[in-house]
Design an enzyme around this catalytic site. Structure first.
Site, PDB file in Angstrom:
ATOM      1  N   TYR A  33      61.843 -16.449   8.698  1.00 52.77           N
ATOM      2  CA  TYR A  33      62.342 -15.076   8.786  1.00 52.77           C
ATOM      3  C   TYR A  33      61.648 -14.285   9.882  1.00 52.77           C
ATOM      4  O   TYR A  33      60.625 -14.719  10.422  1.00 52.77           O
ATOM      5  CB  TYR A  33      62.164 -14.356   7.442  1.00 52.77           C
ATOM      6  CG  TYR A  33      60.739 -13.930   7.157  1.00 52.77           C
ATOM      7  CD1 TYR A  33      59.778 -14.867   6.767  1.00 52.77           C
ATOM      8  CD2 TYR A  33      60.332 -12.611   7.307  1.00 52.77           C
ATOM      9  CE1 TYR A  33      58.474 -14.481   6.528  1.00 52.77           C
ATOM     10  CE2 TYR A  33      59.020 -12.213   7.059  1.00 52.77           C
ATOM     11  CZ  TYR A  33      58.101 -13.162   6.674  1.00 52.77           C
ATOM     12  OH  TYR A  33      56.806 -12.788   6.445  1.00 52.77           O
ATOM     13  N   ARG A 100      69.587 -29.625  -5.730  1.00 47.83           N
ATOM     14  CA  ARG A 100      68.133 -29.562  -5.641  1.00 47.83           C
ATOM     15  C   ARG A 100      67.509 -30.952  -5.531  1.00 47.83           C
ATOM     16  O   ARG A 100      67.672 -31.788  -6.416  1.00 47.83           O
ATOM     17  CB  ARG A 100      67.548 -28.822  -6.847  1.00 47.83           C
ATOM     18  CG  ARG A 100      66.071 -28.527  -6.675  1.00 47.83           C
ATOM     19  CD  ARG A 100      65.472 -27.776  -7.847  1.00 47.83           C
ATOM     20  NE  ARG A 100      64.060 -27.558  -7.629  1.00 47.83           N
ATOM     21  CZ  ARG A 100      63.124 -28.490  -7.791  1.00 47.83           C
ATOM     22  NH1 ARG A 100      63.464 -29.698  -8.210  1.00 47.83           N
ATOM     23  NH2 ARG A 100      61.850 -28.220  -7.540  1.00 47.83           N
ATOM     24  N   HIS A 102      63.927 -32.558  -3.193  1.00 52.26           N
ATOM     25  CA  HIS A 102      62.913 -32.151  -2.220  1.00 52.26           C
ATOM     26  C   HIS A 102      63.281 -32.525  -0.783  1.00 52.26           C
ATOM     27  O   HIS A 102      63.144 -31.732   0.125  1.00 52.26           O
ATOM     28  CB  HIS A 102      61.551 -32.774  -2.561  1.00 52.26           C
ATOM     29  CG  HIS A 102      60.879 -32.103  -3.709  1.00 52.26           C
ATOM     30  ND1 HIS A 102      61.451 -31.988  -4.951  1.00 52.26           N
ATOM     31  CD2 HIS A 102      59.674 -31.496  -3.807  1.00 52.26           C
ATOM     32  CE1 HIS A 102      60.640 -31.343  -5.755  1.00 52.26           C
ATOM     33  NE2 HIS A 102      59.550 -31.031  -5.092  1.00 52.26           N
ATOM     34  N   LYS A 147      56.345 -18.829  10.303  1.00 50.70           N
ATOM     35  CA  LYS A 147      56.764 -17.660   9.520  1.00 50.70           C
ATOM     36  C   LYS A 147      57.830 -18.060   8.496  1.00 50.70           C
ATOM     37  O   LYS A 147      59.023 -17.829   8.690  1.00 50.70           O
ATOM     38  CB  LYS A 147      57.281 -16.575  10.470  1.00 50.70           C
ATOM     39  CG  LYS A 147      57.255 -15.191   9.855  1.00 50.70           C
ATOM     40  CD  LYS A 147      57.412 -14.148  10.931  1.00 50.70           C
ATOM     41  CE  LYS A 147      57.682 -12.768  10.375  1.00 50.70           C
ATOM     42  NZ  LYS A 147      56.630 -12.253   9.514  1.00 50.70           N
ATOM     43  N   GLU A 180      43.648 -13.022   8.452  1.00 54.40           N
ATOM     44  CA  GLU A 180      44.597 -11.934   8.722  1.00 54.40           C
ATOM     45  C   GLU A 180      44.905 -11.216   7.415  1.00 54.40           C
ATOM     46  O   GLU A 180      44.382 -11.577   6.358  1.00 54.40           O
ATOM     47  CB  GLU A 180      45.876 -12.490   9.348  1.00 54.40           C
ATOM     48  CG  GLU A 180      46.599 -13.494   8.458  1.00 54.40           C
ATOM     49  CD  GLU A 180      47.816 -14.116   9.131  1.00 54.40           C
ATOM     50  OE1 GLU A 180      48.428 -13.485   9.998  1.00 54.40           O
ATOM     51  OE2 GLU A 180      48.162 -15.247   8.742  1.00 54.40           O
ATOM     52  N   LEU A 205      49.256 -15.980  11.713  1.00 55.49           N
ATOM     53  CA  LEU A 205      50.560 -15.857  12.355  1.00 55.49           C
ATOM     54  C   LEU A 205      50.343 -15.226  13.732  1.00 55.49           C
ATOM     55  O   LEU A 205      49.550 -14.293  13.871  1.00 55.49           O
ATOM     56  CB  LEU A 205      51.464 -14.954  11.504  1.00 55.49           C
ATOM     57  CG  LEU A 205      52.881 -14.791  12.039  1.00 55.49           C
ATOM     58  CD1 LEU A 205      53.684 -16.057  11.766  1.00 55.49           C
ATOM     59  CD2 LEU A 205      53.566 -13.601  11.398  1.00 55.49           C
TER      60      LEU A 205
HETATM   61  N1  PMP Z   1      50.498 -11.894   9.613  1.00 53.08           N
HETATM   62  C1  PMP Z   1      51.314 -12.024   8.547  1.00 53.08           C
HETATM   63  C2  PMP Z   1      50.916 -12.955   7.452  1.00 53.08           C
HETATM   64  C3  PMP Z   1      52.509 -11.286   8.485  1.00 53.08           C
HETATM   65  O1  PMP Z   1      53.339 -11.429   7.429  1.00 53.08           O
HETATM   66  C4  PMP Z   1      52.823 -10.377   9.527  1.00 53.08           C
HETATM   67  C5  PMP Z   1      54.062  -9.543   9.458  1.00 53.08           C
HETATM   68  N2  PMP Z   1      55.211 -10.277   9.495  1.00 53.08           N
HETATM   69  C6  PMP Z   1      51.943 -10.280  10.613  1.00 53.08           C
HETATM   70  C7  PMP Z   1      50.788 -11.052  10.629  1.00 53.08           C
HETATM   71  C8  PMP Z   1      52.242  -9.361  11.771  1.00 53.08           C
HETATM   72  O2  PMP Z   1      53.249  -9.903  12.580  1.00 53.08           O
HETATM   73  P1  PMP Z   1      54.249  -8.989  13.429  1.00 53.08           P
HETATM   74  O3  PMP Z   1      53.394  -8.117  14.284  1.00 53.08           O
HETATM   75  O4  PMP Z   1      55.016  -9.968  14.221  1.00 53.08           O
HETATM   76  O5  PMP Z   1      55.058  -8.202  12.456  1.00 53.08           O
END
Ligand code: PMP
Length: 283
Positions: A33, A100, A102, A147, A180, A205
């Site tokens: 997403y 369903r 895996h 993501k 993060e 991310l």
């Molecule tokens: N880390 C995580 C785990 C997130 O879910 C997000 C937001 N989607 C971010 C960092 C920040 O990413 P972005 O600046 O692309 O929204």
């Protein structure tokens, strides 16, 4: 007021926007997403978000044939139909619908694209308010760089924070370093006014807002260092802030009941938030 969403080739009213019970996103979190901020004709970092979506699709081997151009067209349609002036766009692609099981080996199913727009109150020019955060052990899977919608540890961490009156949970790895936030990247500013955020080392991310803030900072002669920092360094930092597409630059003024910068929003956080929006207006 219309509230239409896009599902797999069609536009639906809110209450008719339904996904099949055998969607693999529902069963396994087998979906990726993006969230993009929209403000009166401007999409913030649209292309970077869409490029990351395609990287995520590639990472988990979802064969997706809709073009970036078509996605943009659908998003623009929704913004227009739903009369959005400020809000966010949620784009999700699941592997598709199948009984369903895996494995997705030889499944030969079509990915499902869904797009939802949300109208929000425009708070860009509001006074910048500092938020509280807590720290939690980073117990996510080993690929937080992709993501995916598989976000249960993030969901539990955010809820834990909210239950304690905090806005965000900050993940700490097993060596005591900050990775993060549950839905954000984390930054600190040290005594020398250096702006520090963890490098893209596979443990976080690759945030789009992170990338943009780093770019704008460098363009404005600020020092950005991409390096990991410990929880202790964070608690003793001059300023701490988080970034994400929906929270832009949000200062954190208290973590685990420890005040940062005596609980006051720091100058650099304000400067970076201002820079972020100013530079977009100039694009
Ligand atoms: N880390 C995580 C785990 C997130 O879910 C997000 C937001 N989607 C971010 C960092 C920040 O990413 P972005 O600046 O692309 O929204």
């Amino acid at each position: 007021m219309p509230n239409l969403s896009y599902i797999d080739g069609n536009y639906y009213d809110y209450y008719d926007s339904k996904i099949h019970i055998n969607d693999r996103g529902y069963h396994f979190g087998d979906a990726v997403y993006e969230v993009i901020l929209y403000n009166q004709g401007v999409f913030y970092d649209f292309d970077d978000h869409i490029n990351r979506l395609f990287r995520s699709l590639h990472s988990i081997d979802i064969q997706f044939s809709i073009s970036k151009k078509t996605i943009k067209l659908i998003v623009k349609n929704l913004i227009r139909l739903n009369k959005i002036s400020f809000g966010s766009v949620y784009i999700q692609v699941s592997r598709g619908i199948a009984d369903r099981n895996h494995t997705f080996n030889n499944l030969n199913i079509k990915p499902i694209l869904t797009i939802i727009t949300s109208k929000k109150h425009n708070n860009i020019n509001n006074d910048i308010i500092g938020v509280k955060a807590i720290t939690v052990r980073d117990n996510r899977w080993a690929r937080p760089d992709i993501k995916t919608t598989q976000l249960l540890p993030n969901v539990l961490a955010k809820t834990k924070a909210n239950k304690q009156g905090a806005y965000e949970s900050i993940f700490i790895d097993d060596e005591g370093y900050v990775t993060e936030g549950s839905s954000s990247n984390i930054w600190i500013i040290n005594k020398d006014n250096e702006i520090i955020t963890r490098s893209i080392d596979g443990k976080i991310l690759s945030g789009i807002t992170r990338k943009t803030i780093a770019k704008f900072s460098k363009l404005n002669d600020l020092t950005v260092i991409e390096n990991k920092f410990s929880k202790d360094e964070m608690l003793n930092a001059k300023e701490v802030f988080l970034t994400s597409a929906s929270s832009f630059v949000t200062p954190i003024t208290e973590i685990d009941n420890v005040k940062i910068n005596e609980g006051v929003v720091g100058e650099m956080s304000i400067k970076l938030k201002t820079l972020y929006f100013k530079n977009f207006e100039n694009l």
